[in-house]
Design a protein around this motif. Structure first.
Motif, PDB file in Angstrom:
ATOM      1  N   ILE A  30       0.850  -1.184   0.000  1.00 43.53           N
ATOM      2  CA  ILE A  30       0.000   0.000   0.000  1.00 43.53           C
ATOM      3  C   ILE A  30       0.887   1.237   0.000  1.00 43.53           C
ATOM      4  O   ILE A  30       1.932   1.273   0.659  1.00 43.53           O
ATOM      5  N   THR A  31       0.499   2.226  -0.796  1.00 44.77           N
ATOM      6  CA  THR A  31       1.253   3.473  -0.860  1.00 44.77           C
ATOM      7  C   THR A  31       0.276   4.636  -0.977  1.00 44.77           C
ATOM      8  O   THR A  31      -0.849   4.475  -1.438  1.00 44.77           O
ATOM      9  N   LEU A  77      -1.094  -2.168  -4.445  1.00 44.50           N
ATOM     10  CA  LEU A  77      -0.441  -2.771  -5.600  1.00 44.50           C
ATOM     11  C   LEU A  77      -0.229  -4.261  -5.381  1.00 44.50           C
ATOM     12  O   LEU A  77       0.204  -4.678  -4.305  1.00 44.50           O
ATOM     13  N   PRO A  78      -0.512  -5.077  -6.400  1.00 42.87           N
ATOM     14  CA  PRO A  78      -0.252  -6.513  -6.271  1.00 42.87           C
ATOM     15  C   PRO A  78       1.250  -6.800  -6.348  1.00 42.87           C
ATOM     16  O   PRO A  78       2.023  -6.016  -6.916  1.00 42.87           O
ATOM     17  N   ASP A  79       1.640  -7.897  -5.748  1.00 45.84           N
ATOM     18  CA  ASP A  79       3.038  -8.312  -5.847  1.00 45.84           C
ATOM     19  C   ASP A  79       3.413  -8.496  -7.325  1.00 45.84           C
ATOM     20  O   ASP A  79       2.646  -9.040  -8.114  1.00 45.84           O
ATOM     21  N   GLY A  80       4.578  -8.016  -7.676  1.00 43.92           N
ATOM     22  CA  GLY A  80       5.061  -8.200  -9.036  1.00 43.92           C
ATOM     23  C   GLY A  80       4.686  -7.106 -10.007  1.00 43.92           C
ATOM     24  O   GLY A  80       5.140  -7.131 -11.159  1.00 43.92           O
ATOM     25  N   PRO A  83       2.890  -4.294 -15.833  1.00 42.19           N
ATOM     26  CA  PRO A  83       1.966  -3.338 -15.195  1.00 42.19           C
ATOM     27  C   PRO A  83       0.631  -3.996 -14.855  1.00 42.19           C
ATOM     28  O   PRO A  83       0.147  -4.859 -15.584  1.00 42.19           O
ATOM     29  N   ALA A  84       0.052  -3.563 -13.735  1.00 40.71           N
ATOM     30  CA  ALA A  84      -1.187  -4.160 -13.250  1.00 40.71           C
ATOM     31  C   ALA A  84      -2.400  -3.417 -13.793  1.00 40.71           C
ATOM     32  O   ALA A  84      -2.370  -2.189 -13.938  1.00 40.71           O
ATOM     33  N   PRO A  85      -3.489  -4.123 -14.079  1.00 38.87           N
ATOM     34  CA  PRO A  85      -4.745  -3.435 -14.396  1.00 38.87           C
ATOM     35  C   PRO A  85      -5.218  -2.671 -13.162  1.00 38.87           C
ATOM     36  O   PRO A  85      -4.939  -3.059 -12.027  1.00 38.87           O
ATOM     37  N   ALA A  91      -5.191  -9.544  -4.568  1.00 36.96           N
ATOM     38  CA  ALA A  91      -4.753 -10.936  -4.650  1.00 36.96           C
ATOM     39  C   ALA A  91      -5.004 -11.529  -6.026  1.00 36.96           C
ATOM     40  O   ALA A  91      -4.380 -12.534  -6.395  1.00 36.96           O
ATOM     41  N   ARG A  92      -5.893 -10.916  -6.793  1.00 34.33           N
ATOM     42  CA  ARG A  92      -6.182 -11.384  -8.149  1.00 34.33           C
ATOM     43  C   ARG A  92      -5.492 -10.549  -9.210  1.00 34.33           C
ATOM     44  O   ARG A  92      -5.842 -10.600 -10.387  1.00 34.33           O
ATOM     45  N   GLY A  93      -4.499  -9.771  -8.774  1.00 35.21           N
ATOM     46  CA  GLY A  93      -3.644  -9.081  -9.726  1.00 35.21           C
ATOM     47  C   GLY A  93      -4.023  -7.667 -10.065  1.00 35.21           C
ATOM     48  O   GLY A  93      -3.361  -7.038 -10.906  1.00 35.21           O
TER      49      GLY A  93
END
Length: 717
Positions: free
Chosen positions: A453-454, A472-475, A481-483, A510-512
Motif C-alpha cells: 500500500i502506498t 499494488l499486487p506483488d510483481g 503493469p497491473a490493471p 490478490a487477483r492481480g
C-alpha cells in the motif's frame, strides 16, 4: 509474479476470507486490567457468524481467554461498576419461554460462575444504552408496543399478535422504515435497571413460582364459559420477581428514541440523552436530562434547525460534552462543533473552535481536563486530545491507522482502542500518554496482506490536493503493469481510511489488480472547504477529482492504463453511474446500491427530508445520472438488494429498465448485467452472498478488463 502455495494469503480464496475471525467491539474493565472483545466467527455451515466474548490483558501481555459460548452468540459487552460483564444474547433462558428468540440482557459475574439473565422482556433488549461508573444502575434500549401501559400487558399484546399472525403496522408519523427493517409497531424506550436488585436465591425462585401458580388458579376460577379463547391464552403473566424490574424513562416516546445516544452520571442518578424532537418528516436532536429514579425530564439543549448529539459525562459528574451541528442547506455544509457545559446545561462553551475536523467520537480524559476524540484526518483516523481550557487540539497517534472504540483507563490515563487500516483488520491496542501504541493479544490474528500500500495524490484543476491509497499486487512493475480498479467510497461524507469487511480491496489485489481508493471532494478529514467543493454539486468536483487522481495513477509505469475499471457502492454507486454517463475510458463499471434518479430517490429513501434539504431542486435535476443513460458506453454490472431502504430497489430497477430501453438489441440482450439479492439490504452481509457478490464482480471484470470468457458463478444456477 505468480503466487506459490507458500505465498498464499486468506485473500486468495473467498472461502478463506469469509472464514477470518473478526474483532467487532471492545469494552474495558473498571480497573483497566482487562479488555473484552466481541469476536465474530463463521458458522460451520458458512451462512452466518457466531459472536462470543473474549478477555485479553489490557497491558499487552498474556493470551486471549474465551468467556462465553452459545449457539445464539453474545454482543454489546459492557462492564458494571463492580466489574461484572453485561451482554445481550438470545441464548436460552431456562426459566423463560422455550420458543423465545428475543435477545435479553445477561450478566457474567466478576467473581465467577455462569451467566444469568437480567431481563425477560417480551420483545427483548435492543442494546445497552449506558452504564454508570460508580453505580450498578444501567440503561437499556428496548422496544415496547404503544398500546400497552405495563410490561405485563405488553407481553400479552405481543402474544395475541403472534397467535393471530398479525404483522400489520399502523403509522401516524414519518418515516416507516430504516436501512433494512420496518419501523413499528413497537417503539424504542430507554429503561433503567438496578443490577444489584437481582435476587439469585432459591427462596426468591420458590416465592415467584408460588405467585405464578396462584395467578393461574385465579384465572381458571374467573374464566367465563364461551369467552374468546385467544383472550384467555394471552393472560397477563407477572414480570419475574427475581429479576430487577426495568423502569421506563421515556413513556409514550413515539419515534423520539429511535437513535437515542445516552450517558449516565457516575452515580447513575441522571441520564443525559440525545433524542429526537419530531418535526413533520424530520426532526431535530435535543439533549435532555432524565432523573433515573422518578423519570422527571429537563431539556438542556434545544434549538430550531440545530442538532445536539453524542452526549458524554465527565468522570466527576460535573460536566457534559456534546456535538452541536447547525443543519446544512444547499448553500454549504456546516461544521461539527464540540461543546462543553456544566451538568445542568449552564456555562455552555465551544472548545476546539479552530479545529477543522469532525469528531466522530469523544470521551473525557482520565483527569477530566480534556476530551479524547477521534476524527478523519488526511486519509487516517487518529486519536486527538481536545483541552477544555481552550488550548490547541493535540494529535495523540501518528501512524496510518484509523482508531475506534476508544476507552479511557482512569487509573493510568492510558487509552484502549481498536485500530485498523486497509491492510490490517481491526485489532485491540493500548495507547500510552506519550503516544506509544502497543498491540494487545487477540484471538483474531492478523492475516498477511497480499501486495503493498502506498499513498498517492495529485492537484485538482482548482488547486486542491486530492489524495488516496493505492494498493499494488506483488510483481507489479514497468515490465508487468497491473490493471487498475478505481474504487469509489460511499457516504458521500466519508473517507477511505479504515478496514471494511464488506469492501475488501485486498481480494482484488490478490487477483492481480491495483486498487485506487481516492478521497475526492465531499470526503471528510480535509476540512470544511474541501467538503464544500462538492456540496450541492455531486457531478462536478467529485467527478473531476476522481478523474484527476486516476490520471496521476495511470501515469505510473507499474499501472496498465489500457486496462482500467471503476466501481462503487451507495454514493460510490452514484458516482459510478455518473462516470458511466460521462466517459468511456473504463472497460467495466460495477455500480452497487446506487442512486440513479435523484428526484425519485429523494422521495423514496428512508430519510427523504435530509436529501431534499441539502439539494436545490435545480441541482437535483442537473446532477441526476439518469439523464445521461443514452451516453453509457461501458458495460455495467448493476447490483441491488431488495431490502435496501436507504437506496430503495426502485433505483436499481429503473436503471436496469432504462439501460434496456436504450441499449438492448433486437433480442433484448445487453452487455450489462443485474445481480439481484431478494433478501439483502444496502450491504450484502450474508457470507454465502458475499462470496457470490465477489465471484460475480471478479468474473465481470475478468471478462471486460482482461478479455477472458465470463465464468458464471455456479450457485447462480
Amino acid at each position: 509474479m505468480a503466487t506459490t502455495p507458500t505465498d498464499s494469503t486468506p485473500f486468495d480464496s473467498l472461502a478463506d476470507y469469509i472464514a477470518l475471525p473478526r474483532v467487532e467491539a471492545l469494552a474495558l474493565s473498571p480497573d483497566g486490567q482487562t479488555a473484552v472483545l466481541t469476536v465474530a466467527a463463521l458458522k460451520k455451515d458458512g451462512t452466518g457468524y457466531e459472536r462470543a466474548l473474549w478477555a485479553v490483558p489490557a497491558d499487552g501481555g498474556g493470551a486471549p481467554r474465551r468467556l462465553t459460548r452459545s449457539a445464539k452468540g453474545e454482543a454489546g459487552a459492557a462492564f458494571t461498576a463492580s466489574g461484572d460483564i453485561l451482554f445481550v444474547s438470545a441464548r436460552p433462558d431456562s426459566e423463560g419461554d422455550a420458543d423465545d428468540e428475543s435477545g435479553q440482557l445477561w450478566l457474567l459475574p466478576a467473581a465467577g460462575g455462569e451467566a444469568r439473565p437480567v431481563t425477560r422482556l417480551a420483545g427483548g433488549v435492543d442494546g445497552i444504552a449506558a452504564t454508570a461508573e460508580a453505580s450498578d444502575r444501567l440503561v437499556i434500549s428496548a422496544s415496547l408496543l404503544p398500546g400497552a401501559d405495563t410490561l405485563e400487558s405488553e407481553a400479552s399484546l405481543r402474544g395475541r399478535r403472534k397467535e393471530k399472525k398479525v404483522s400489520a403496522i399502523l403509522h401516524d408519523t414519518y418515516p416507516v422504515r430504516f436501512w433494512d427493517h420496518d419501523l413499528g409497531p413497537a417503539e424504542p424506550h430507554l429503561l433503567s435497571i438496578d443490577v444489584d436488585a437481582l435476587e439469585d436465591t432459591i427462596a426468591a425462585e420458590v416465592a415467584e413460582a408460588a405467585a405464578e401458580q396462584e395467578q393461574a388458579a385465579e384465572a381458571v376460577k374467573d374464566a367465563v364459559p364461551g369467552a374468546d379463547a385467544s383472550a384467555s391464552s394471552a393472560e397477563e403473566k407477572p414480570y419475574p420477581a427475581t429479576l430487577p424490574r426495568p423502569r421506563d424513562l421515556t413513556p409514550k416516546p413515539g419515534r423520539s428514541a429511535d437513535h437515542a445516544e445516552a450517558a449516565l452520571t457516575p452515580d447513575g442518578t441522571t441520564l443525559i440523552a440525545s433524542i429526537e424532537h419530531r418535526e413533520q418528516r424530520a426532526g431535530r436532536r435535543v439533549i435532555v436530562a432524565i432523573d433515573t429514579a422518578t423519570g422527571e425530564r429537563t431539556t438542556l439543549f434545544d434549538e430550531v434547525d440545530v442538532d445536539y448529539e453524542m452526549p458524554a459525562v465527565s468522570h466527576d459528574g460535573t460536566l457534559i460534552a456534546y456535538l452541536r451541528t447547525v443543519k446544512s442547506s444547499p448553500v454549504a455544509p456546516t461544521d461539527y462543533e464540540v461543546w462543553v457545559a456544566d451538568i445542568d446545561g449552564s456555562g455552555a462553551r465551544r472548545i476546539a473552535a479552530d479545529w477543522d475536523r469532525w469528531a466522530s467520537s469523544f470521551a473525557f480524559a482520565a483527569d477530566d481536563s480534556a476530551l479524547i476524540a477521534t476524527a478523519d484526518d488526511d486519509g487516517r483516523g487518529p486519536v486527538f486530545r481536545l483541552p477544555l481550557d481552550g488550548g490547541a487540539p493535540e494529535r495523540l497517534t501518528d501512524d496510518d491507522f484509523a482508531y475506534s472504540n476508544v476507552l479511557v483507563d482512569r487509573g493510568t490515563g492510558d487509552l484502549v482502542a481498536l485500530r485498523s487500516s486497509w491492510v490490517v483488520p481491526p485489532h485491540p491496542v493500548r495507547i500510552s500518554g506519550d503516544g506509544t501504541v502497543i498491540a494487545l493479544a487477540t484471538p483474531a490474528t492478523t492475516p498477511r496482506a497480499p501486495g503493498s500500500i502506498t499513498e498517492v495524490d495529485t492537484t485538482a484543476e482548482d488547486g486542491a490536493r486530492v489524495r488516496g491509497w493505492l494498493l499494488l499486487p506483488d510483481g507489479a512493475s514497468a515490465e508487468a503493469p497491473a490493471p487498475l480498479l478505481l474504487w469509489i467510497h460511499g457516504g458521500p461524507l466519508n473517507s477511505w481510511n479504515a478496514w471494511s469487511w464488506r469492501w475488501a480491496p485486498l481480494l482484488a489485489v490478490a487477483r492481480g489488480y491495483a486498487v485506487l481508493l481516492p478521497d475526492p471532494a465531499l470526503s471528510t478529514g480535509y476540512g470544511l472547504d474541501f467538503i464544500a467543493r462538492g456540496w450541492n454539486s455531486w457531478g462536478h468536483k467529485p467527478y473531476t477529482d476522481l478523474l484527476a487522481i486516476t490520471d496521476a495513477v495511470e501515469a505510473r509505469d507499474d499501472i496498465d492504463q489500457t486496462r482500467t475499471a471503476a466501481m462503487g457502492g451507495s454514493f460510490g454507486g452514484y458516482m459510478a453511474n455518473w462516470v458511466a454517463g460521462h466517459t468511456d475510458r473504463f472497460r467495466a463499471i460495477v455500480t452497487h446500491a446506487s442512486l440513479w434518479a435523484l428526484d425519485q430517490f429523494a422521495g423514496t429513501t428512508d430519510s427523504s427530508e435530509y436529501w431534499q434539504r441539502i439539494f436545490t431542486p435545480e441541482a437535483m435535476v442537473e446532477h441526476s445520472p439518469h439523464r445521461f443513460v443514452r451516453d453509457v458506453r461501458t458495460p455495467l454490472l448493476v447490483v441491488h438488494g431488495d431490502k435496501d431502504y436507504r437506496v430503495p430497489i426502485g433505483e436499481g430497477l429503473r436503471l436496469w429498465s432504462e439501460l434496456a430501453e436504450h441499449h438492448a438489441d433486437a433480442d433484448g440482450r445487453m452487455p450489462h448485467r443485474f445481480l439481484y439479492f431478494p433478501d439483502e439490504n444496502h450491504w450484502v452481509l450474508k457470507p454465502q452472498h458475499a462470496v457470490i457478490w465477489y465471484e460475480t464482480v471478479f468474473a465481470f471484470l475478468a471478462e471486460h478488463v482482461r478479455g477472458e470468457e465470463f465464468q458464471r458463478p455456479q450457485l447462480l444456477g
